[in-house]
Write a protein that holds these residues in place. Structure first.
Motif, mmCIF file in Angstrom:
data_model
loop_
_atom_site.group_PDB
_atom_site.id
_atom_site.type_symbol
_atom_site.label_atom_id
_atom_site.label_comp_id
_atom_site.label_asym_id
_atom_site.label_seq_id
_atom_site.Cartn_x
_atom_site.Cartn_y
_atom_site.Cartn_z
ATOM 1 N N ARG A 152 1.246 -1.437 -0.033
ATOM 2 C CA ARG A 152 0.247 -0.247 0.026
ATOM 3 C C ARG A 152 1.009 1.309 -0.338
ATOM 4 N N GLU A 156 -7.279 0.462 -3.238
ATOM 5 C CA GLU A 156 -7.619 0.786 -1.663
ATOM 6 C C GLU A 156 -7.130 1.650 -1.526
ATOM 7 N N SER A 157 -9.006 2.024 -1.595
ATOM 8 C CA SER A 157 -10.462 2.060 -1.135
ATOM 9 C C SER A 157 -11.410 3.550 -2.836
ATOM 10 N N TYR A 168 -13.069 -1.592 -0.981
ATOM 11 C CA TYR A 168 -14.466 -1.188 -0.221
ATOM 12 C C TYR A 168 -14.733 -1.552 0.891
ATOM 13 N N ASN A 169 -15.405 -0.647 1.746
ATOM 14 C CA ASN A 169 -15.903 -1.312 3.003
ATOM 15 C C ASN A 169 -17.014 -0.981 3.481
ATOM 16 N N ASP A 213 -13.990 4.116 10.251
ATOM 17 C CA ASP A 213 -13.368 3.151 8.998
ATOM 18 C C ASP A 213 -12.652 2.076 10.465
ATOM 19 N N TRP A 214 -11.427 2.052 9.826
ATOM 20 C CA TRP A 214 -10.850 0.427 10.912
ATOM 21 C C TRP A 214 -10.833 2.090 12.632
ATOM 22 N N HIS A 264 -14.829 -4.920 2.169
ATOM 23 C CA HIS A 264 -13.161 -5.589 3.688
ATOM 24 C C HIS A 264 -14.060 -6.116 4.497
ATOM 25 N N HIS A 309 -5.583 -8.664 2.263
ATOM 26 C CA HIS A 309 -4.568 -8.409 3.361
ATOM 27 C C HIS A 309 -3.943 -9.560 4.694
ATOM 28 N N HIS A 368 0.142 -3.633 7.768
ATOM 29 C CA HIS A 368 0.396 -2.910 8.942
ATOM 30 C C HIS A 368 1.435 -3.844 9.186
ATOM 31 N N TYR A 396 1.487 1.770 9.125
ATOM 32 C CA TYR A 396 2.314 1.877 7.030
ATOM 33 C C TYR A 396 3.678 2.324 7.355
#
Ligand code: DNO
Length: 397
Positions: free
Chosen positions: A6, A69-70, A108-109, A115-116, A240, A305, A356, A373
């Motif tokens: 990424r 992404e994304s 996508y999510n 998000d996360w 995702h 991932h 990660h 990252y």
């Protein structure tokens, strides 16, 4: 399998494309992060980003932009489903701009509001490296005492509430601000807007009455609208999983379990309706059997991932362990993924990326950068994963 990495794009990443090459990756995973959520991507903007990644001086190893992404899904789509016609049309236009440039996997999510989510970006590990962590007590302290969400008490037991209070009381102002920054201001690559605390409350209010069944209906309506265009463009969409894979802030989440994905594939059987198989997100739940999920949905997995989360004794907190050391059986997972790939016509490779990494070695001296990252932590993860692929007789392509 192909080794992805990424990259956040020019001006947004302290890791260079040469660093990506030196890590051994061949495929770049990125997005047009500068385009506001909900705006259509243009063919020209996609082409310019592709040129930046793929056109290199002679002698350099080629990279290809193979996964997006994304493309963020605007909040109104999550709240109103198929009724958000303007936003859905823009999403489809972005797909078409990508197809015109031969970029054909899109992640996508569908997580509402956030998000996360993590509570700690630099949790010190026994080695001195730092990891991302989700600490349930700090999360509860935020939910109950900073966000002061209406009705939040009902989500915690008296003992949890007491611990959250003690955690909150022990935090300095600066620590509280940092927690707000970490939870509400959106982590890098997030597909949701950064929110102030009042805006966060307002956003939560706008989800009143939206339960899991309704959110799922909205996702199905969205997929029914976009999958014909994705099929026509030869694009595979990959949903995702929720991260973490459970409800936060009383909001529904619908991509957390095997049953969630089964329901979506049944409702929208289009071949364009696929999955991003994220071992770190799914692996937070002990009831998610990762090799079994990969086996069952093999045909739907178009992007992967790989990282290993480690559940902590309270059953709710977790941190990101080294790629081979958490709760994920990475060898078993890679066996399944390689088998899936081999069954595919033409052996169509699946792109994975080391997700990660720890902040370690020289990365510890850097300031800023995108949490999770890091160059070196991910490089280590990728090297370990590549080792498994060689050992199981499936070296990366
Ligand atoms: C975090 C990532 C997420 C992911 C999106 C997918 O590191 O896994 O930001 O990209 O949720 O849309």
């Amino acid at each position: 399998m192909r080794q992805g990495w990424r990259w956040y794009g020019p001006g947004r990443d302290d890791v260079s494309l040469d660093d990506v090459r030196q890590a051994g990756a061949t495929d770049v995973v990125t997005s047009l992060h500068d385009v506001p959520i909900g705006e259509a991507w243009t063919e020209a903007a996609v082409a310019a980003r592709k040129r930046l990644i793929e056109q290199v001086e002679p002698g350099r190893a080629p990279l290809r932009w193979s996964v997006v992404e994304s493309i963020p899904i605007p909040d109104v789509v999550k709240r109103t489903g198929g009724a958000a016609t303007r936003e859905i049309a823009a999403w489809i236009a972005s797909l078409e701009a990508l197809a015109a440039n031969d970029v054909r996997v899109v992640c996508y999510n569908f997580m509402p509001v956030v998000d996360w989510t993590r509570t700690d970006l630099d949790h010190v590990m026994p080695s001195g490296a730092t990891a991302l962590r989700f600490d349930q007590e700090r999360f509860a302290a935020f939910d109950l005492h900073i966000l002061a969400r209406e009705g939040a008490e009902a989500d915690y037991s008296p003992a949890e509430r007491e611990r959250a209070r003690a955690t909150f009381d022990a935090m300095s102002e600066a620590e509280r601000d940092a927690l707000v920054e970490t939870i509400a201001s959106a982590l890098p690559g997030s597909t949701t807007d950064p929110l102030s605390i009042p805006a966060f409350r307002e956003r939560l209010r706008s989800y009143r009455g939206i339960d899991a069944a309704r959110l799922r209906r909205h996702l199905v309506e969205f997929l029914q609208a976009v999958t014909p265009a994705a099929e026509a463009a030869g694009i595979r969409l990959t949903l995702h999983p929720d991260d973490p894979p459970r409800s936060l802030f009383g909001l529904p989440r619908i991509a957390s379990t095997e049953a969630d994905y089964a329901a979506l594939f049944e409702a929208v059987p289009s071949a364009a309706n696929g999955m991003c198989f994220c071992t770190g997100s799914l692996g937070v739940r002990p009831d998610n059997d990762l090799p079994a999920i990969a086996r069952r949905f093999g045909d739907r997995i178009h992007f992967v991932h790989l990282r290993a989360t480690k559940r902590e004794p309270d059953g709710r907190s977790f941190h990101e362990a080294s790629h081979l050391e958490g709760d994920v059986d990475m060898v078993a997972v890679l066996h399944e993924l390689v088998a899936i790939e081999r069954r595919r016509t033409g052996g169509d490779p699946i792109v994975f990326r080391p997700d990660h990494g720890h902040r370690m070695l020289d990365d510890l001296a850097k300031t800023g950068g995108n949490p999770g990252y890091t160059a070196i932590g991910r490089l280590k993860g990728l090297a370990e994963l590549r080792g498994i692929l060689h050992a199981i007789g499936a070296p990366p392509q």
